[in-house]
Design a protein around this motif. Structure first.
Motif, mmCIF file in Angstrom:
data_model
loop_
_atom_site.group_PDB
_atom_site.id
_atom_site.type_symbol
_atom_site.label_atom_id
_atom_site.label_comp_id
_atom_site.label_asym_id
_atom_site.label_seq_id
_atom_site.Cartn_x
_atom_site.Cartn_y
_atom_site.Cartn_z
ATOM 1 N N ASP A 13 0.817 -1.223 0.000
ATOM 2 C CA ASP A 13 0.000 0.000 0.000
ATOM 3 C C ASP A 13 0.846 1.266 0.000
ATOM 4 O O ASP A 13 0.352 2.348 -0.325
ATOM 5 C CB ASP A 13 -0.944 0.011 1.208
ATOM 6 N N ASP A 48 -3.266 -2.577 -3.436
ATOM 7 C CA ASP A 48 -4.160 -3.330 -2.545
ATOM 8 C C ASP A 48 -4.371 -4.727 -3.114
ATOM 9 O O ASP A 48 -3.939 -5.041 -4.230
ATOM 10 C CB ASP A 48 -5.495 -2.611 -2.335
ATOM 11 N N ARG A 92 -0.105 -7.044 5.352
ATOM 12 C CA ARG A 92 -1.145 -6.142 5.848
ATOM 13 C C ARG A 92 -1.441 -5.092 4.779
ATOM 14 O O ARG A 92 -0.576 -4.271 4.461
ATOM 15 C CB ARG A 92 -0.702 -5.467 7.146
ATOM 16 N N TYR A 122 -6.074 -3.746 6.959
ATOM 17 C CA TYR A 122 -4.670 -3.866 7.357
ATOM 18 C C TYR A 122 -4.464 -5.011 8.356
ATOM 19 O O TYR A 122 -3.769 -4.861 9.359
ATOM 20 C CB TYR A 122 -4.161 -2.545 7.946
#
Length: 231
Positions: A21, A46, A67, A72
């Motif tokens: 991310d 993502d 995560r 997350y």
């Protein structure tokens, strides 16, 4: 996926996709991998984005943060498991900022159940050590297993007296720890400064002590690492 014709013609560059991310992290990781001779086919921020890229043109390996958005928690591991089910030969290298042995165990259990394709779990700190990063990606791409030494240390500290692993000698536990890092018998022999035959004897003893019989359907090396992870 890479074709046999590319391999025969010597044109093969391992194909990799990167998912994280953090734009800066994934851009930096993609650049490092490119400089080390990999073909970085795509980047994703993502899990859904990564899944879309892989389904359009599957790579040899995906390198994915554990995560990711939106919660997350373990989106990276979840999408990795889904993609391995769809593409059994896909290698998955999970990156994590934390030592989370239960996630590592889930990943390696997926290897056992799906078959084919390598798997690895490395801490993000390992990315700064380019030799470790390159070696890890290549091992996973070749169908091997890679486990961060920090995870191995944590597992050793958690060993219990009634654990079947407690029956192993110190040398056998050392060999099993190096097996969990994805090393071959030759590499383990070199690291321990002994002969390959000595390591082969240790490996046979490990299989015997863990009651891992030789069968056509099971990879005893993977099963031994799984036993190690579960304890």
């Amino acid at each position: 996926m890479t074709t046999i014709y590319q391999l025969m013609e010597g044109q093969w560059r391992m194909r990799v996709m990167v998912a994280d991310d953090s734009l800066l992290f994934r851009e930096g990781l993609a650049r490092l991998l490119t400089e080390r001779g990999f073909d970085v086919m795509g980047q994703a921020g993502d899990a859904a984005w990564l899944a879309s890229l892989v389904r359009k043109d599957p790579p040899d390996v995906v390198v994915v943060d554990i995560r990711m958005p939106p919660t997350y928690t373990a989106e990276g591991l979840t999408v990795a498991r889904e993609l391995r089910a769809e593409h059994p030969g896909l290698g998955v290298l999970i990156l994590s900022q934390y030592v989370e042995t239960h996630y590592a165990a889930q990943l390696f259990e997926e290897v056992e159940s799906c078959g084919g394709g390598g798997a690895g779990y490395l801490l993000k700190d390992r990315v700064t050590r380019l030799g470790d990063l390159e070696s890890g990606v290549r091992r996973v791409g070749a169908g091997g297993l890679v486990l961060d030494p920090s995870v191995v240390d944590r597992l050793l500290r958690r060993r219990r007296t009634r654990d079947p692993l407690g029956e192993l000698t110190d040398r056998e536990r050392e060999v099993l720890g190096l097996m969990a890092e994805g090393r071959t018998n030759t590499a383990i022999a070199k690291a321990m400064s002994v002969t390959v035959k000595t390591i082969e004897a240790h490996v046979r003893n490990i299989f015997d002590r863990l009651d891992l019989a030789l069968t056509e359907d099971d990879n005893r090396r993977v099963l031994a690492v799984l036993a190690y992870l579960r304890r």
